[in-house]
Design an enzyme around this catalytic site. Structure first.
Site, PDB file in Angstrom:
ATOM      1  N   GLY A 230      34.959  18.778  13.454  1.00 24.77           N
ATOM      2  CA  GLY A 230      33.492  18.699  13.470  1.00 24.77           C
ATOM      3  C   GLY A 230      32.870  19.973  14.000  1.00 24.77           C
ATOM      4  O   GLY A 230      33.536  21.001  14.122  1.00 24.77           O
ATOM      5  N   ASN A 231      31.593  19.923  14.292  1.00 25.98           N
ATOM      6  CA  ASN A 231      30.906  21.087  14.866  1.00 25.98           C
ATOM      7  C   ASN A 231      29.869  20.607  15.872  1.00 25.98           C
ATOM      8  O   ASN A 231      29.641  19.409  16.029  1.00 25.98           O
ATOM      9  CB  ASN A 231      30.282  21.939  13.758  1.00 25.98           C
ATOM     10  CG  ASN A 231      29.247  21.168  12.967  1.00 25.98           C
ATOM     11  OD1 ASN A 231      28.179  20.856  13.472  1.00 25.98           O
ATOM     12  ND2 ASN A 231      29.591  20.805  11.730  1.00 25.98           N
ATOM     13  N   ARG A 232      29.217  21.571  16.536  1.00 20.48           N
ATOM     14  CA  ARG A 232      28.365  21.222  17.676  1.00 20.48           C
ATOM     15  C   ARG A 232      26.921  20.901  17.304  1.00 20.48           C
ATOM     16  O   ARG A 232      26.081  20.728  18.183  1.00 20.48           O
ATOM     17  CB  ARG A 232      28.384  22.381  18.682  1.00 20.48           C
ATOM     18  CG  ARG A 232      29.651  22.436  19.503  1.00 20.48           C
ATOM     19  CD  ARG A 232      29.757  23.746  20.278  1.00 20.48           C
ATOM     20  NE  ARG A 232      28.483  24.206  20.770  1.00 20.48           N
ATOM     21  CZ  ARG A 232      28.105  25.477  20.806  1.00 20.48           C
ATOM     22  NH1 ARG A 232      28.910  26.421  20.356  1.00 20.48           N
ATOM     23  NH2 ARG A 232      26.926  25.821  21.274  1.00 20.48           N
ATOM     24  N   SER A 233      26.615  20.798  16.043  1.00 18.29           N
ATOM     25  CA  SER A 233      25.212  20.558  15.681  1.00 18.29           C
ATOM     26  C   SER A 233      24.719  19.223  16.247  1.00 18.29           C
ATOM     27  O   SER A 233      25.367  18.195  16.091  1.00 18.29           O
ATOM     28  CB  SER A 233      25.072  20.541  14.159  1.00 18.29           C
ATOM     29  OG  SER A 233      23.754  20.190  13.820  1.00 18.29           O
TER      30      SER A 233
END
Ligand code: C5P
Length: 427
Positions: A230-233
């Site tokens: 995933g990512n930090r958005s």
């Protein structure tokens, strides 16, 4: 906006609020909070613009700023008591419709917002609110925890659904030393909002009759049944864009991936947790939109074969996950576009990022790319603020200073809305 542009609101009995053309009669409610002193500035600016202002205060507000200050500046008696007495003749809440064009509450405390949302009328101010039949503008101010509390979010949504115009608080240093959202909007911004509403909302509702599709959040690509890449958005930028577009009159659809923020009234949400789901949802919604703002952080790669169960770590010391490219949704939709405006984002790392963002705009053939530098603290993911450069339309490029995500959203829509208006469909 100039005060002379105001469309006159004719009150229910057929009389306009102010007898002078171009100026308005405003009922200003002041509630308890350290920001109450800023209402004096709001009052002064409104008067400079030619408006008449009558003030009502809650008892808590009087503990921060005396009613004498508002009386002296407005040149009018200040209402504080629901029932007048010999000391304080009172302001009768049923008089509020008599010649008033707009009610403004600034600052609006969490408590007053809650009373307004539930329709309680225990103070003169909230009684006036219930009795008033004209437009209402509310500028909240409170500490960050109170602003972020789900109860406040619920109450704010209710006010919005009731047609109240909100001037969102800013992010910054608050009286309690904390940094975060909750600080009263600048007096000039509050006056701008009041005048936009008085102008009949035409300037404020420049996206009326259009549909805006916004992707938000960050996708998660499964490795197995419990793990993902995933990512930090956080989804905050997409949320701010959605609220801004809705407040400007658009029908708004948000295709969201894994956003843990309160959902707002007047916005339709479609859940799309993975890049594949987001592609499907965006493709389904795209034909119906006039503008697409692709704000989501969509994974560029996903594991080729996600295990159906949970991978067992006792089977090997190292794990290799084979990844494949996902479809670039923005590029794909750009190739399909008809009379539609396309806005992309480019979260880049480091000084060469701006050039890469410019290239992305050409390559994906979109009207506007919003660049932010993911290497700068507070400039992209997670925070309440952003530092953006709006690349396009055409040759234009605006490098903006750090500002709240809501303010960034407004600037992005300021750049994109004329393109929607210029579409052959005249959307
Ligand atoms: O090329 P890059 O991924 O940096 O481009 C970012 C822009 O493209 C963003 O607007 C993002 O939402 C969009 N994007 C997309 N599909 C992907 C990856 C990114 O639409 N698979």
């Amino acid at each position: 906006m100039h005060a002379g542009h105001f469309a006159r609101r004719i009150s229910h009995d057929g009389r306009s609020g102010s007898s002078l053309p171009g100026v308005a009669e405003i009922l200003m409610g002041v509630t308890g909070g350290i920001a109450a002193y800023k209402s004096l500035d709001v009052l002064r600016i409104l008067q400079r613009h030619g408006h008449g202002v009558s003030v009502v205060m809650t008892h808590t507000a009087e503990r921060f700023v005396g009613s004498a200050s508002f009386a002296a500046l407005s040149g009018r008696e200040v209402g504080t008591h629901l029932f007048g007495d010999s000391e304080q003749p009172g302001y009768h809440h049923l008089d509020v419709n008599d010649g008033k064009d707009l009610m403004l509450v600034a600052p609006a405390s969490a408590n007053t917002i809650s009373q307004m949302a539930s329709g309680s009328a225990t103070s003169l101010l909230t009684s006036c609110y219930l009795a008033f039949r004209g437009p209402v503008v509310v500028a909240p101010a409170m500490n960050t925890s109170m602003w972020l509390h789900p109860a406040t979010a619920r109450n704010i949504n209710m006010l919005r659904a009731d047609g109240v115009h909100l001037v969102d608080p800013e992010s910054g240093l608050l009286a309690d030393g904390a940094v975060g959202p909750g600080r009263l909007a600048e007096p000039t911004a509050i006056v701008d909002a009041v005048e936009a509403v008085l102008a009949g909302g035409s300037a404020g509702r420049d996206l009326a009759g259009t549909t805006v599709l916004i992707s938000a959040g960050g996708t998660r690509e499964p490795i197995d049944a419990v793990r993902y890449v995933g990512n930090r958005s956080s989804g905050r930028m997409g949320w701010a864009l959605a609220a801004a577009a809705r407040d400007r009159g658009a029908d708004v659809v948000v295709v969201q991936a894994n956003v843990d923020l309160p959902r707002e009234a007047g916005i339709r949400y479609v859940d799309a947790p993975t890049a594949a789901a987001m592609r499907d949802a965006c493709r389904a919604e795209f034909p119906g939109c006039d503008m697409l703002i692709m704000c989501a952080a969509v994974a560029d790669y996903r594991p080729i074969d996600a295990a159906s169960g949970k991978l067992d770590k006792s089977r090997a010391d190292a794990l290799t996950v084979q990844m494949e490219r996902t479809t670039d949704i923005l590029a794909e939709l750009s190739a399909l576009r008809e009379d539609q405006v396309l806005v992309g984002f480019a979260a880049e790392h480091g000084p060469e990022g701006l050039e890469r963002a410019r290239g992305k705009r050409q390559r994906k053939s979109v009207d506007i790319v919003v660049h932010n530098d993911a290497a700068v603290e507070g400039a992209a993911f997670e925070g309440a603020d952003n530092i953006i450069t709006i690349i396009g339309p055409g040759e234009s490029e605006q490098a903006l200073p750090r500002m709240s995500k809501r303010q960034c959203a407004e600037r992005i829509l300021d750049a994109a809305t004329p393109l929607v208006e210029a579409l052959p469909s005249g959307a």
